[in-house]
Design a protein around this motif. Structure first.
Motif, PDB file in Angstrom:
ATOM      1  N   PHE A  71       0.859  -1.174   0.000  1.00 34.06           N
ATOM      2  CA  PHE A  71       0.000   0.000   0.000  1.00 34.06           C
ATOM      3  C   PHE A  71       0.906   1.238   0.000  1.00 34.06           C
ATOM      4  CE2 PHE A  71       0.859  -1.252   4.336  1.00 34.06           C
ATOM      5  CZ  PHE A  71       1.058  -0.073   5.028  1.00 34.06           C
ATOM      6  N   TYR A  72       0.314   2.402  -0.189  1.00 39.86           N
ATOM      7  CA  TYR A  72       1.099   3.630  -0.268  1.00 39.86           C
ATOM      8  C   TYR A  72       0.691   4.598   0.841  1.00 39.86           C
ATOM      9  CZ  TYR A  72       2.688   2.148  -4.888  1.00 39.86           C
ATOM     10  OH  TYR A  72       3.256   1.452  -5.923  1.00 39.86           O
ATOM     11  N   SER A  87      13.166   0.517   7.293  1.00 39.92           N
ATOM     12  CA  SER A  87      13.525  -0.634   6.467  1.00 39.92           C
ATOM     13  C   SER A  87      13.707  -1.846   7.367  1.00 39.92           C
ATOM     14  CB  SER A  87      14.812  -0.356   5.691  1.00 39.92           C
ATOM     15  OG  SER A  87      15.922  -0.330   6.573  1.00 39.92           O
ATOM     16  N   SER A  88      13.954  -2.999   6.760  1.00 44.43           N
ATOM     17  CA  SER A  88      14.182  -4.207   7.550  1.00 44.43           C
ATOM     18  C   SER A  88      15.431  -4.074   8.409  1.00 44.43           C
ATOM     19  CB  SER A  88      14.310  -5.424   6.629  1.00 44.43           C
ATOM     20  OG  SER A  88      15.335  -5.216   5.669  1.00 44.43           O
ATOM     21  N   GLU A 103       4.002  -3.044   5.640  1.00 43.47           N
ATOM     22  CA  GLU A 103       3.179  -3.311   6.821  1.00 43.47           C
ATOM     23  C   GLU A 103       3.591  -2.391   7.957  1.00 43.47           C
ATOM     24  OE1 GLU A 103       3.968  -7.354   7.771  1.00 43.47           O
ATOM     25  OE2 GLU A 103       6.056  -7.017   8.301  1.00 43.47           O
ATOM     26  N   ARG A 104       2.699  -2.240   8.913  1.00 43.97           N
ATOM     27  CA  ARG A 104       3.040  -1.480  10.110  1.00 43.97           C
ATOM     28  C   ARG A 104       4.023  -2.281  10.947  1.00 43.97           C
ATOM     29  NH1 ARG A 104       0.230   3.123  10.987  1.00 43.97           N
ATOM     30  NH2 ARG A 104      -1.578   3.478   9.628  1.00 43.97           N
ATOM     31  N   ILE A 161       8.852  -0.183   4.878  1.00 42.42           N
ATOM     32  CA  ILE A 161       8.707   0.184   3.471  1.00 42.42           C
ATOM     33  C   ILE A 161       8.789  -1.053   2.576  1.00 42.42           C
ATOM     34  CG2 ILE A 161       9.627   2.500   3.820  1.00 42.42           C
ATOM     35  CD1 ILE A 161      12.236   1.499   2.488  1.00 42.42           C
ATOM     36  N   GLU A 162       8.190  -0.920   1.405  1.00 40.88           N
ATOM     37  CA  GLU A 162       8.289  -1.936   0.368  1.00 40.88           C
ATOM     38  C   GLU A 162       9.324  -1.456  -0.655  1.00 40.88           C
ATOM     39  OE1 GLU A 162       8.203  -5.023  -0.728  1.00 40.88           O
ATOM     40  OE2 GLU A 162       6.037  -5.227  -0.353  1.00 40.88           O
ATOM     41  N   ALA A 163       9.934  -2.380  -1.363  1.00 40.47           N
ATOM     42  CA  ALA A 163      10.881  -1.990  -2.409  1.00 40.47           C
ATOM     43  C   ALA A 163      10.161  -1.172  -3.469  1.00 40.47           C
ATOM     44  CB  ALA A 163      11.508  -3.237  -3.027  1.00 40.47           C
ATOM     45  N   GLY A 164      10.802  -0.115  -3.905  1.00 37.98           N
ATOM     46  CA  GLY A 164      10.186   0.751  -4.903  1.00 37.98           C
ATOM     47  C   GLY A 164      10.686   2.173  -4.766  1.00 37.98           C
ATOM     48  N   THR A 165      10.406   2.979  -5.760  1.00 37.53           N
ATOM     49  CA  THR A 165      10.898   4.355  -5.788  1.00 37.53           C
ATOM     50  C   THR A 165       9.910   5.305  -5.123  1.00 37.53           C
ATOM     51  OG1 THR A 165      12.059   3.904  -7.860  1.00 37.53           O
ATOM     52  CG2 THR A 165      11.724   6.214  -7.281  1.00 37.53           C
TER      53      THR A 165
END
Length: 213
Positions: free
Chosen positions: A2-3, A35-36, A65-66, A78-82
């Protein structure tokens, strides 16, 4: 995935990376992307044009995810992406402000840290505040064990605070200045105050963003 679309209120130094935080432009809730590895890298926060988010930029962040922890309930993995810049915040900046009585409780309210064990037993509702100080001085001083450091000495709600500064622009601006006090015009200053993750038994209170308008 999600964003989240946030107005950026902190882009600060954290270890070898960055800590970014801001308010959701739709709900006004605080969001701290992580981040992880917890610390965000420069590459992770780059925008499509390869620039770095500025304070008051509105940015769109892909999220997974939270991921709240005891001292930072706002964390979102965060998810991978710009990341994408959507524009600049152009509404009343006071709409973003918090109005806490104190900047987190401890034995002495003005102290720049809170005991980790205390926080594990007394979880905070939020680890980020955006405030307008009554007065503020940027202080450059020499600490024998750490060298010359930049701190913010400011008054808020009749309490004087003395916190370390991790705002990257302030650090860059003052890093070559001599030791001493530098008064800022509080008519134009807002501060993002952050409660950092645990370090050697304490969670430190930091000035993570200095917004000048």
């Amino acid at each position: 995935m999600f964003y989240k679309e946030i107005v950026c209120l902190a882009n600060s130094r954290r270890l070898q990376g960055r800590c970014v935080a801001g308010r959701d432009i739709k709900t006004n809730e605080w969001i701290r992307p992580v981040s992880s590895g917890e610390t965000l890298t420069i590459d992770q926060i780059r925008l499509k044009d390869r620039s770095i988010p500025d304070l008051l930029d509105i940015i769109r962040i892909p999220c997974k995810e939270r991921a709240p922890i005891f001292c930072q309930p706002e964390n979102i993995l965060i998810e991978a992406g710009t990341w994408e810049k959507l524009g600049r915040y152009d509404k009343k900046i006071e709409n973003l402000c918090d109005h806490p009585k104190l900047l987190w409780w401890n034995d002495k309210p003005s102290q720049d840290r809170v005991d980790e064990e205390f926080l594990k037993k007394n979880k905070v509702d939020q680890s980020l505040f955006f405030i307008r100080p009554d007065s503020i001085i940027i202080r450059r001083h020499l600490r024998a064990e750490y060298g010359i450091k930049t701190r913010a000495v400011f008054s808020y709600n009749s309490v004087e605070y003395d916190f370390g500064v991790t705002d990257i622009d302030i650090e860059d601006e003052y890093k070559e200045k001599a030791c001493g006090d530098y008064k800022l015009n509080t008519r134009q200053i807002y501060l993002c105050i952050s409660l950092a993750g645990a370090f050697k038994g304490n969670c430190y209170k930091l000035v993570a963003g200095v917004v000048r308008v």
